[in-house]
Design a protein around this motif. Structure first.
Motif, PDB file in Angstrom:
ATOM      1  N   SER A  42      -0.298   5.488   9.057  1.00 27.06           N
ATOM      2  CA  SER A  42      -1.182   4.533   9.735  1.00 27.06           C
ATOM      3  C   SER A  42      -1.819   3.516   8.790  1.00 27.06           C
ATOM      4  O   SER A  42      -2.314   2.486   9.241  1.00 27.06           O
ATOM      5  N   GLN A  43      -1.808   3.802   7.496  1.00 27.74           N
ATOM      6  CA  GLN A  43      -2.522   2.901   6.581  1.00 27.74           C
ATOM      7  C   GLN A  43      -1.686   2.395   5.404  1.00 27.74           C
ATOM      8  O   GLN A  43      -2.207   1.665   4.558  1.00 27.74           O
ATOM      9  N   ARG A 103       0.859  -1.193   0.000  1.00 26.69           N
ATOM     10  CA  ARG A 103       0.000   0.000   0.000  1.00 26.69           C
ATOM     11  C   ARG A 103       0.895   1.243   0.000  1.00 26.69           C
ATOM     12  O   ARG A 103       1.736   1.416   0.886  1.00 26.69           O
ATOM     13  N   ASN A 125      -1.582  10.257   9.191  1.00 28.62           N
ATOM     14  CA  ASN A 125      -2.671   9.471   8.611  1.00 28.62           C
ATOM     15  C   ASN A 125      -2.144   8.494   7.571  1.00 28.62           C
ATOM     16  O   ASN A 125      -2.549   7.322   7.524  1.00 28.62           O
TER      17      ASN A 125
END
Length: 413
Positions: free
Chosen positions: A244-245, A181, A241
């Protein structure tokens, strides 16, 4: 300021490839394209699945046709016709033959196929006009692949040839690594998305769209996180943010000399460890590389330049190989360099490793490099179109003459 090779080594050493069960998933064959195999593949089927004919012709016993010729043909009785997909119901006896089509299963008793161009027929007989070689045009069961042995190794990218192989041996569920990701964000008060009307002083954010495409080409999953204002708190929230992903965070802009101090402070306040602050390349000098989390699988942060050409060149030179290595590829993730002949002279100020973009072509077995026309600078995105190579003018060198060999980084795939 690091050299390009030193920065590359640091970055690739930071990458810990996907390699745990939590990093894998199962996909079906139709969604497996460009995925990375997470475990070796075997099949319970031989390939070919049975003895079959490689030609349209006649299945015969070699002992019946050896030594024959056009002057002295072997004459055999045609006792069957075997198209592809049909199980033969006969056994070829002495003096007999079976008409067989490409892919047809060899009948019992036959061990050789005579191609039809070397025959003629009269009623139910075939005349063999040239002696074949023993076992000619027969594809034997398991001669290409034996059931139970390794068919494909782990760590390879599944492309059309591999998909075809897997389909042929009925491997329809595959264990692959998840796609890394990659979070994408752009920073700048002047940026707008391509669908918004431009106001005076504004610039279209082309970087995220280019990086989105480059990330997908690298078999990763891009996460579009938007445009962030040039404000420390906004940038800190956006990076937190993203971390975190994502496995990798790519931000473009906000790393020039005037902004550099607060970007470093933001990264460190979020627990980041900075490994690269600048690289002696042109374009692409302002490159920040940091890691977040533990050393087992840290999140990688790349702060890319805001200038469009510099952002793409920096991705090609440093980021793409990192993503490919992270994805679980066992090999072929390193930057790909070739030697080519420069079709025009290439110039540099000699102070930094300089990348000249253009087109790489293979002509009569020799690579040639044609630099893009027009002004080459980090803000001129237009003449970057159709680029598939970056010619390298080394530090300390100001000129590579036309016709001289130059090292070129292959890009664009």
């Amino acid at each position: 300021m690091l050299s390009a090779s030193d920065a590359e080594a640091i970055i690739l050493n930071l990458v810990q490839p996907l390699n745990t069960e939590q990093d894998t998933e199962f996909v079906d064959l139709l969604t497996a394209s460009d995925r990375i195999l997470a475990s070796p593949v075997t099949s319970q089927l031989d390939f070919p699945h049975w003895d079959n004919s490689a030609m349209d012709g006649y299945a015969v016993r070699y002992e019946d046709v050896q030594g024959c010729s056009e002057e002295k043909p072997a004459v055999l009785e045609i006792v069957a016709e075997i198209p592809a997909g049909v199980q033969p119901q006969c056994t070829i006896q002495s003096g007999q033959a079976a008409r067989i089509l490409t892919g047809g299963v060899m009948p019992a008793g036959a061990d050789t196929v005579v191609m039809q161009e070397r025959t003629r027929t009269e009623e139910n007989c075939v005349f063999i006009l040239a002696a074949p070689k023993p076992q000619e045009f027969v594809r034997y069961q398991g001669s290409y692949y034996k059931a139970g042995t390794q068919l494909l190794p782990a760590g390879i990218r599944l492309q059309p040839p591999e998909i075809a192989v897997l389909a042929a041996v009925q491997c329809t569920q595959l264990k692959v690594f998840r796609r890394p990701r990659v979070a994408l964000l752009s920073t700048g008060n002047e940026l707008v998305t391509p669908d918004k009307p431009l106001q005076p002083g504004q610039i279209v954010d082309s970087n995220r769209y280019a990086l989105f495409t480059l990330v997908k080409q690298s078999a990763a999953q891009p996460l579009m996180l938007g445009i962030v204002k040039d404000e420390p708190e906004a940038l800190k929230e956006a990076i937190a943010n993203a971390i975190s992903q994502a496995d990798v965070v790519l931000s473009s802009g906000g790393v020039s000399v005037g902004d550099y101090d607060y970007v470093e402070q933001i990264l460190e306040s979020l627990g980041g460890k900075i490994h690269v602050r600048a690289v002696a390349t042109k374009p692409g000098k302002p490159l920040t590389v940091a890691t977040f989390g533990n050393d087992t699988r840290p999140v990688l942060y790349f702060g890319l330049p805001g200038n469009p050409v510099a952002a793409l060149v920096t991705f090609w030179r440093f980021v793409q190989s990192a993503i490919k290595k992270l994805s679980g590829l066992a090999e072929s993730w390193e930057p790909a360099f070739v030697k080519a002949l420069a079709r025009q002279e290439l110039r540099s100020d000699g102070k930094r490793e300089t990348y000249v973009w253009g087109q790489l072509r293979l002509l009569d077995g020799v690579y040639e490099f044609q630099p893009a026309g027009g002004l080459q600078n980090s803000g001129n995105l237009i003449n970057l179109a159709q680029t598939n190579g970056l010619a390298i003018v080394p530090v300390g060198q100001t000129l590579i003459s036309a016709g001289v060999e130059v090292q070129v980084l292959q890009v664009g795939s």
